[in-house]
Structure formats: C-alpha cells, structure tokens
Design a protein around this motif. Sequence first.
Motif, short mmCIF file in Angstrom:
data_model
loop_
_atom_site.label_atom_id
_atom_site.label_comp_id
_atom_site.label_asym_id
_atom_site.label_seq_id
_atom_site.Cartn_x
_atom_site.Cartn_y
_atom_site.Cartn_z
N PHE A 32 0.83 -1.21 0.00
CA PHE A 32 0.00 0.00 0.00
C PHE A 32 0.86 1.25 0.00
CE2 PHE A 32 -2.33 3.19 2.61
CZ PHE A 32 -3.47 3.33 1.85
N PHE A 33 1.88 1.25 0.86
CA PHE A 33 2.75 2.43 0.92
C PHE A 33 3.75 2.46 -0.23
CE2 PHE A 33 1.56 2.07 5.52
CZ PHE A 33 0.86 3.26 5.58
N GLY A 83 3.37 1.70 -3.30
CA GLY A 83 2.81 2.21 -4.57
C GLY A 83 3.25 3.64 -4.85
N PRO A 84 2.86 4.56 -3.97
CA PRO A 84 3.30 5.95 -4.20
C PRO A 84 4.61 6.29 -3.50
CG PRO A 84 1.63 5.89 -2.49
CD PRO A 84 1.85 4.47 -2.91
N ALA A 85 5.34 5.29 -3.00
CA ALA A 85 6.56 5.54 -2.23
C ALA A 85 6.27 6.52 -1.09
CB ALA A 85 7.68 6.06 -3.13
N ALA A 86 5.21 6.20 -0.34
CA ALA A 86 4.76 7.09 0.74
C ALA A 86 5.36 6.66 2.07
CB ALA A 86 3.25 7.08 0.83
N LEU A 87 5.37 7.58 3.01
CA LEU A 87 5.90 7.30 4.35
C LEU A 87 4.75 7.12 5.33
CD1 LEU A 87 8.67 10.02 4.21
CD2 LEU A 87 9.05 7.55 4.19
N PRO A 88 4.67 5.94 5.99
CA PRO A 88 3.58 5.69 6.93
C PRO A 88 3.55 6.74 8.04
CG PRO A 88 4.83 3.69 6.51
CD PRO A 88 5.59 4.81 5.89
N HIS A 89 2.34 7.08 8.47
CA HIS A 89 2.18 8.14 9.45
C HIS A 89 0.80 7.96 10.05
CE1 HIS A 89 4.09 11.61 11.06
NE2 HIS A 89 3.21 12.50 10.65
#
Lengths: 470, 470
Positions: B273-274, B276-282
């Motif tokens: 899930f993270f 995909g957009p190379a996002a940082l969990p928060h």
Amino acid sequence: MSQAVADHLIAQKDAILDRLMALLRLPSVSTDPAYAEGMEATRAFLLNRLTELGLENVRLLDGGGQPAVYGEWLGAPGKPTIVVYGHYDVQPPDPLGLWVTPPFEPSIRDGRLYARGASDVKGSTLIAVETIGAFLAVEGGCPVNVKFFLEGEEETGSPSIRRIIETHRELLAADAVLSADGGRASTSIPTLNTGSRGLCKLEVTLRAAGKDMHSGRYGGAVRNAIHELSRLVSTLHDAQGRILVPDFDSDATPLTNRDRADAAELAGDDGAFFAGPAALPHGDPLYSVRERVTLRPSIDVNGMWGGYTGAGSKTVIPAEAHAKITARLVPGQDADRARQRIVDHLRAHCPEGVVLEFSPPGGNSPSSTLPDGHPLLVAAEAVVREAAGRAPARARIGGTLPITGIFQEMLGIDTLMFGYAMPDEDVHAPNEFFRLSSLEDGLRGWPALLSRLGGQDAAAFAPWRKAPTA
Amino acid sequence: MSQAVADHLIAQKDAILDRLMALLRLPSVSTDPAYAEGMEATRAFLLNRLTELGLENVRLLDGGGQPAVYGEWLGAPGKPTIVVYGHYDVQPPDPLGLWVTPPFEPSIRDGRLYARGASDVKGSTLIAVETIGAFLAVEGGCPVNVKFFLEGEEETGSPSIRRIIETHRELLAADAVLSADGGRASTSIPTLNTGSRGLCKLEVTLRAAGKDMHSGRYGGAVRNAIHELSRLVSTLHDAQGRILVPDFDSDATPLTNRDRADAAELAGDDGAFFAGPAALPHGDPLYSVRERVTLRPSIDVNGMWGGYTGAGSKTVIPAEAHAKITARLVPGQDADRARQRIVDHLRAHCPEGVVLEFSPPGGNSPSSTLPDGHPLLVAAEAVVREAAGRAPARARIGGTLPITGIFQEMLGIDTLMFGYAMPDEDVHAPNEFFRLSSLEDGLRGWPALLSRLGGQDAAAFAPWRKAPTA
C-alpha cells in the motif's frame, strides 16, 4: 583649498539648481522602454557636462543594457584614485495621480525640490559632478584622481554592471569608491553609513512521497509534504521570533557599546516604522527594533509553495513542497557557513525518510563594514564633524548594498556612501523631493571630503585593498 | 426465478463477452475532445442495446456536457423503483507505450480481458444492462422497476450531472440506486461496500502585514506570513500524525467490534500500500492502516502558497500566505461542525494581530453509510452470502463517492455499490483488465440481487428515503 572650491560652488548654487532642474526634466526611467528617449537625453546631458567641466576620456561603458557614463581626471599622480559612483536612472513615476506637481516638472515648495529622481539620486550625483568641476576650475586640478561611474540600471537591479566592470576592469582600477547614493540615515542627526548586512540564500525541496496521493485513499496514514515543510519552517524561530538555528551566528562579532549607542541614537519612531507597511512587531526582545534590523541577523522564508494552488479544491496529499529562504548576516558571520547552518538545522529536524534537497550554494554575500581606521571613514568622519559640530553616529543598513559588494568582489575596494539624500524623501513614491539645504550641504561636504582624501597618498589605501574574488 | 435468468445469461456469456469487446473497442475518453466520435459511438451502442432489450423511453439526458444514457422499464407497480447507475466514459489511455496490447483492442490473456474501461466500468455496466434484458426476455418482466442512468462524465468529475438530475428530477424519482461502479474491496474476500468518508473544506488566507516588506529594511523585526501559517499548519497534527484539533471528532460514532473486525479482515498488505506511491507511513498508532484510511478522519493541507515563487530569489517578507485544507469525515461527524472546529483551532493558535480569513462555508459532505436493516444492504448481503458461502466483510471506502452524495442530496435516496471490478485491475493505468470470472460472477449476482429487491414492496424503502436537500 577646499574652502575656495566650496565658496565657488555656493556662489553658483542658483545655476547648479537650474542645472539640476534641467536634469530632472529628463525622464530617465530605466525599467520602461517607453522612456528610451529620456534615458538617451540624460546620458547626453551628463556626457556633455563632464566634458564641459574638463573631465577626460568621457564616454559610455556598454555592458549590453543601459550603458554607464564614464569620465576621468587623473592628474594627481601618487594620490588616491577614487571611483565616484552615482546613477542617472530613476524609478517609474506611477501612480501619476498622486503627484501634487508632475514628476518630471521640478517644482520648489517650502525649501524642497519636488521631482522624480531629485533625492534618488540625481541631486547627490550632480553635487559630485559639480564639485569635481569646481576643483578643476578654481584649483586647476583635483586633490585625488577621479573616475566617474554613473550607472543607468540601478533601479532595475544592475543587470549588466558586472559585464561593464569585467570589460573595463583596468579602466576602473582604483583605491576606493565614493558613492553619491545612500548615506544619511536620519533627518536630525549627522550620520555616516559604515556597513550593511550580508545575505545568504537557499531553496529547499522537500519530498515526502514519490507521487501525489489521493486523500480518499491515503488520508490519515501518510506523511504530507506541506505538513512536513511547515513543521520545518516553524523550527527556524521561536514564538517570539528569535532564531533557533544552532550556531547560526556564533561567529558574529559581538555588538560593541559604540554599536548599541549608535543604534540607540538612530532608533527613530518604532511606531511609524511598523505602521508604514502595517506590520506586526516581532523578534528578539533583548534587542531594540533598530538593532534587530541592522545589527542582528535574520532569517525569512520569502516564498513557499506545494500541492494544488488553483481554483476550488483538490483532495491531493502533496508529495513535494518548496521554500525559498534568505538570511541577512552581520559582521563576523561567514555567509557560506551561515547557509550551511540552516541546511544542517533543517536536516536535523527532518523525519527519517523525508528527503530534503537544497539549491546549490553560491551567490551569498558577507556583510560589509568600513572598519575603524579606514581612510574613507577617517576622512568622512572628520568632514561631518566639522560641518555638524559633532561626531556622526555610525549607521549600518539592514539591506545588502549590491554595488558595495560588486565593487568589493570585482575591484577589491571599499565603498563609502556619501550621498545627501535623507530617509524621508519619498524615494520610489509620489512626491519625491530633495531638500535645497541638502544641495548646499553637499556642495560644502564633497569638496571637504575630496580634500581630506587627497591629504594622503594612494599608498595609505593599499592595506585595505583586497584581491578581487570575481 | 432469478436462477432461470442467470442460466440464460450464462448460456449467452460468449455473446455477452463479444458485446463487451465491441463496447471496449469504442474509445470513449471524455476528457479529450479528440475522442468525441468515440463518445458518440458509445452512446449510440448503448441506446441501441437498451432499445433491443426492450427498455422504454430510451434517450439521452443532456445537461450541457456529455449526456447520460437513459432507459426505463416500469412494469412492476408497487415494487421498488431502482436507478441503475453506470458510466460509459473511460480514462485516457496514456502512456500508450506501456500497454502490452492496444487499449482499444480488447485482448484476452490468462482469463483476463485487457482494455481501457474493461474494469472501470464497461464490464460491470454491461452486466447490469444484460441482466435487465434477460429478465425481460426470460420472464417478460423485471422484479423491480428500473431506470438506467449511464453517465458520460464520471472520469471528468461529473461537471453536468447536477444539471441533468435537476432537469429530470421527476423522471429519475426512485426508491434507491444500484451502482455498477465500485463495490469489491478485495480480490480474495467477499465484500460489500457500506459507506464512504465525508469531506469538509476550507481555504485560509493569513495576513501578517498590510503589504510585502523588504527583508533588508524589516528582516528580524516583523512577523512573516509564511512563518505564521507554517506554525498554524504544524499545530494540526502531532509528530506522529495524530489530529490535534480539539473536539474535531468528538461527535464521531465509536468504532464497533464489527467495524474493527471487518477492517482487520480487509487489511491487505500495508507494505505494498505504501510502496505504490513511495509514501511514508504516518498517523495514529492506535489504529491500523486500513482503519486510519477508512474508519478514522483525516486532515490534509492540499495546497499552500505565499510570497515569491518565481525563478531566483527575492528578499521579500510576505504579508499574506494561503492554504487549502480538506478533511475526511467519518460517521457521526457533522461536516459543517468539523470545518468549524478547524477554523476555531486555527483562530485559537493565531497570534494577536495576525488576521485569518476563511472561504465561505459550503460544499461539505457528510460520510455516507448503508445502515443495518437497509433493504439494499439486506438483499446484497444475502446475495453475496449465497454466492460465496459466507457473509461478506463490510468495507467502507476512504474517499467520498460523488454520485452517492449527489443522489442523496438531489433525490433523497441511498446507493448500493454493486460492481464486479476488483481493486487490483489497474484502472486509470496501462493494461487495465477485467477478470472473465467476474463477468460470470456478475451475470449470476445481478439477477439474484434484483430478485431479492423485488421480493419486497416499494413501501419497504419509504422509511429510508429522505427529503432532497439540493
């Protein structure tokens, strides 16, 4: 010897005032091509006047933009060579409707000469020109060697000045610069400008994700680049506006009692200072307002942007955000080091995984200072003391003077601002004016200053000269 | 009775697949005027098919943009009237080079039908259309009254859907909406969509001065609008991403064990899930990632800007800064109240003298929920339970479904998402596909659902209908 020259100038002051009014009638607005004819006419006026007065090698120095007007007198071998700086361009006159009399029809009311450019800086520029002419007429020579450099692009940010100097580096070689622009910081107290703050700059790009996300899918579970950058920006200052960047100014020279006394004397009306732009006072309460804006460093985010900024709303979680930051620097601060401290601070507060990129370093300028003992300062303080009956307060300005830095970098020499404009003369605004009393003060002050500078040999300047860095 | 219809559909599934492939060959990209012919051909295809199948009053409903395709069958007096929603437009196919086979040349590989629009949402739309046709062919009538509403602007944000509904409010009067778009939240677990988050929005303008200032003159002594807005933005969340706005969600309905159990079952692979957009969990560590993005509210700054954002640097201290903010809302939260809480919080943290202005309220949408006992939910759960051998997990989506809100506001009726697309089918991306097994599942599921809905009278829906609010 300067007294005879000053007396000659004062005797001719009506003619000089007429000449200034003729110069002010020429609309030399450098920003607007519609005024090209006015720019041309102004250059012709100055070339003609320098020639009439006996300057030599009178010519235009072209750097691809508005050329500078040059003229020299080099008949004092062994004496200092001084670049005399002024500028012949003026700000646009808009909004026209607010002028009591038209901007390019000079008008005298209550001892003030109203016209665009009267204060900034045709008045002081003509004082310098006429002074050199009077020396040549009365004494047959000048106490120092003179190289006029009258710029035509000061109001547009001097886009070609570096190219002009680069092309004419030898022609412009000198021991120091005297500027007719800038200098008087008060309408009531005699002052001398002894320096300016430096500047460092950086642009930050913060990346919190590889691409923008939809808040319907990711909202509540991912870092948002704007949130992160806002948090970083809010770590730069405390709630009172004090800088929190560690070691940012640990290399700054501590303020002396003299610095603080001068600032106190020049404090002015803080209420009016803030009321002008309807600004809210902020900053370190241990320092007065004048100290904060002239003797202390500052950091400001000048621009910030990220995400969707168009009309309506868009439920995007931005991956990137950007900020442009500049800092004003004080004596002792190394400009590159100061920039690096900000970079280090932002990196230290940046959460793991969030990526920061900074624009390449460069373009930073240190503060400038005419130090105690500098021949320009010694001479100027003596002249002001004689004229005013007391020592001038030393004023530092909060901005960064581009020409000071450029002359320092490219010619390795210091600049003294010795203009006669005062800070309340509505420069860049409607109803700009120049005090007729300042014209007379200038016609006495400039001869006195040149005489004092001529009282020493060029060698006295050698210890203060530096190798050009650009 | 539905079994015979389903058997009929399954017997014809090759013909239906051929028909779907013909529909997918028509390039109905609504965003790009270059595809006007494809849009026109797609409308003609559907008008023709609805007519062939025996629908009545088949026509286009025009709202000034891409018209919707309408057709009705109203031969079941006393039975519920159902708007069947689908859309015939598709996303642009770019980047074309990444498609294994061309986007408008449907291709079957490994049980998957690849084409733009196969999953979103021509596949499920055609299932709905063919199902009604089969009822009319096999049974001579449908268990419920049907009004097709096949939109042509879903992929462009439905700019004229409100005008279409406003103009045809009586024509579209119904007891509920069945949508062929949306619905399946997992590739492995049977699910039913039972709701979506709401949305509130505000735009903030912060003023810290009457006009922009020069940092050379004011730097160090005045408030900077970007600094102030950054500080305010950083008060919205704590360092872990938890919302700090007081009382923001104090009216939210507490999560039930069932809510959390469903979310746990649907949790999926957080890493992917993270990634995909190379996002940082928060976000709030007390909640799982799926809970954070579907069952908990969120606040995001979607855009922020102020000061100088052009090339190079400008030493301005900005007087104004701006932010666009939206929040996702959960059941129980009043959307206007939630917006007001954010406004109150920002005002409470705003220093004296700094001025905040907010865009006028409006355009906020509450979350939506199909509550326990709603006839749509009861019927759909029974259908999924029969087909899958177990009760479906209830899935809420984190976004805000525009059509759900619009049908609720303008017609006062609820929507059940009952599409057969799965969440991994690369909608809006190259190589979009639809599972052939889903086609067959849908051709069994839709007849079963319509039969169950027809098992009760229209009156059963009356308690759930609301007065339109727009």
